[in-house]
Design a protein around this motif. Structure first.
Motif, PDB file in Angstrom:
ATOM      1  N   GLU A 129       0.778  -1.121  -0.030  1.00 34.84           N
ATOM      2  CA  GLU A 129      -0.102   0.082   0.128  1.00 34.84           C
ATOM      3  C   GLU A 129       0.744   1.105  -0.023  1.00 34.84           C
ATOM      4  O   GLU A 129       0.827   2.266  -0.692  1.00 34.84           O
ATOM      5  CB  GLU A 129      -0.678   0.047   1.414  1.00 34.84           C
ATOM      6  CG  GLU A 129      -2.249   0.175   0.981  1.00 34.84           C
ATOM      7  CD  GLU A 129      -3.233  -0.136   2.276  1.00 34.84           C
ATOM      8  OE1 GLU A 129      -3.144   0.776   3.002  1.00 34.84           O
ATOM      9  OE2 GLU A 129      -3.739  -1.118   2.514  1.00 34.84           O
ATOM     10  N   ALA A 130       1.854   1.246   0.798  1.00 29.69           N
ATOM     11  CA  ALA A 130       2.749   2.605   1.013  1.00 29.69           C
ATOM     12  C   ALA A 130       3.428   2.675  -0.250  1.00 29.69           C
ATOM     13  O   ALA A 130       3.625   3.708  -0.610  1.00 29.69           O
ATOM     14  CB  ALA A 130       3.575   2.111   2.129  1.00 29.69           C
TER      15      ALA A 130
ATOM     16  N   ALA B  28       2.912   6.574  -7.107  1.00 28.02           N
ATOM     17  CA  ALA B  28       2.073   7.612  -7.581  1.00 28.02           C
ATOM     18  C   ALA B  28       2.564   8.643  -7.491  1.00 28.02           C
ATOM     19  O   ALA B  28       2.194   9.864  -8.290  1.00 28.02           O
ATOM     20  CB  ALA B  28       0.622   7.400  -7.050  1.00 28.02           C
ATOM     21  N   ARG B  29       3.213   9.302  -6.285  1.00 27.27           N
ATOM     22  CA  ARG B  29       3.819  10.512  -6.278  1.00 27.27           C
ATOM     23  C   ARG B  29       5.342  10.890  -6.874  1.00 27.27           C
ATOM     24  O   ARG B  29       5.842  11.692  -6.448  1.00 27.27           O
ATOM     25  CB  ARG B  29       3.917  10.929  -4.691  1.00 27.27           C
ATOM     26  CG  ARG B  29       2.343  10.915  -4.129  1.00 27.27           C
ATOM     27  CD  ARG B  29       2.117  11.629  -2.749  1.00 27.27           C
ATOM     28  NE  ARG B  29       3.334  11.389  -1.918  1.00 27.27           N
ATOM     29  CZ  ARG B  29       3.175  10.413  -1.109  1.00 27.27           C
ATOM     30  NH1 ARG B  29       2.311   9.915  -0.937  1.00 27.27           N
ATOM     31  NH2 ARG B  29       4.316  10.288  -0.321  1.00 27.27           N
TER      32      ARG B  29
ATOM     33  N   ASP C 156       2.706   1.680  -3.365  1.00 31.03           N
ATOM     34  CA  ASP C 156       1.863   2.092  -4.375  1.00 31.03           C
ATOM     35  C   ASP C 156       1.534   3.934  -4.400  1.00 31.03           C
ATOM     36  O   ASP C 156       1.790   4.245  -5.600  1.00 31.03           O
ATOM     37  CB  ASP C 156       0.380   1.295  -4.358  1.00 31.03           C
ATOM     38  CG  ASP C 156       0.751   0.109  -4.891  1.00 31.03           C
ATOM     39  OD1 ASP C 156       1.560  -0.401  -5.377  1.00 31.03           O
ATOM     40  OD2 ASP C 156      -0.329  -0.639  -4.587  1.00 31.03           O
ATOM     41  N   ALA C 157       1.307   4.121  -2.954  1.00 33.00           N
ATOM     42  CA  ALA C 157       1.151   5.505  -2.916  1.00 33.00           C
ATOM     43  C   ALA C 157       2.326   6.370  -3.335  1.00 33.00           C
ATOM     44  O   ALA C 157       2.222   7.481  -3.704  1.00 33.00           O
ATOM     45  CB  ALA C 157       0.638   5.831  -1.411  1.00 33.00           C
ATOM     46  N   LEU C 158       3.438   5.893  -2.869  1.00 30.06           N
ATOM     47  CA  LEU C 158       4.801   6.604  -3.090  1.00 30.06           C
ATOM     48  C   LEU C 158       5.163   6.541  -4.665  1.00 30.06           C
ATOM     49  O   LEU C 158       5.303   7.587  -5.347  1.00 30.06           O
ATOM     50  CB  LEU C 158       6.009   5.972  -2.318  1.00 30.06           C
ATOM     51  CG  LEU C 158       5.812   6.054  -0.924  1.00 30.06           C
ATOM     52  CD1 LEU C 158       6.878   4.957  -0.414  1.00 30.06           C
ATOM     53  CD2 LEU C 158       6.289   7.321  -0.477  1.00 30.06           C
TER      54      LEU C 158
ATOM     55  N   ARG D 157       6.433  11.639   2.421  1.00 30.73           N
ATOM     56  CA  ARG D 157       5.191  12.456   2.414  1.00 30.73           C
ATOM     57  C   ARG D 157       5.580  13.909   2.935  1.00 30.73           C
ATOM     58  O   ARG D 157       5.072  14.876   2.237  1.00 30.73           O
ATOM     59  CB  ARG D 157       4.202  12.062   3.522  1.00 30.73           C
ATOM     60  CG  ARG D 157       2.928  12.794   3.256  1.00 30.73           C
ATOM     61  CD  ARG D 157       1.612  11.986   3.810  1.00 30.73           C
ATOM     62  NE  ARG D 157       1.316  10.984   2.538  1.00 30.73           N
ATOM     63  CZ  ARG D 157       1.303   9.777   2.986  1.00 30.73           C
ATOM     64  NH1 ARG D 157       1.617   9.156   4.158  1.00 30.73           N
ATOM     65  NH2 ARG D 157       0.925   8.782   2.097  1.00 30.73           N
TER      66      ARG D 157
END
Ligand code: H2B
Length: 96
Positions: free
Chosen positions: A12-13, A19-20, A15-17, A91
């Motif tokens: 999850e982490a 995307a950024r 994937d989010a990273l 983040r």
């Protein structure tokens, strides 16, 4: 005890990273991103803010600066891999 990210939390982490704009580093458990600014002063100002946040959190980046670019690698040296500390620092870097 190691607090290395694994399982669903890690997926999850990451994937989010990704995307950024963060990517896994080849050959080690670390993430990297290249930040580009309008000027050297803007880049160094951002680094100064990150330095203060990093020192407060006692979690520090590997990084280098060339003119208006900052190349960042994040990993948790004490456990030899990615932890929630890296996710939080990434983040903060993105949000500044
Ligand atoms: C003694 C002190 O807690 C350690 O040196 C801290 C400082 N900052 C750190 N930063 C990172 N990225 N990994 C570490 O293991 C680490 N350890």
């Amino acid at each position: 005890m190691s607090d290395k990210l694994d399982g669903a939390a890690r997926t999850e982490a990451l994937d989010a990273l990704k995307a950024r704009g963060w990517d896994l580093v080849e050959g080690r458990d670390a993430i990297a991103k290249s930040f580009k600014f309008d000027s050297f002063v803007a880049a160094f100002g951002w680094m100064t803010q990150v330095a203060i946040l990093s020192e407060k959190a006692n979690h520090h980046p590997e990084w280098s600066n060339t003119y208006n670019r900052v190349e960042v690698v994040l990993t948790s040296h004490d456990v030899g891999g990615l932890t929630e500390r890296d996710v939080k620092l990434a983040r903060k870097m993105d949000d500044l």
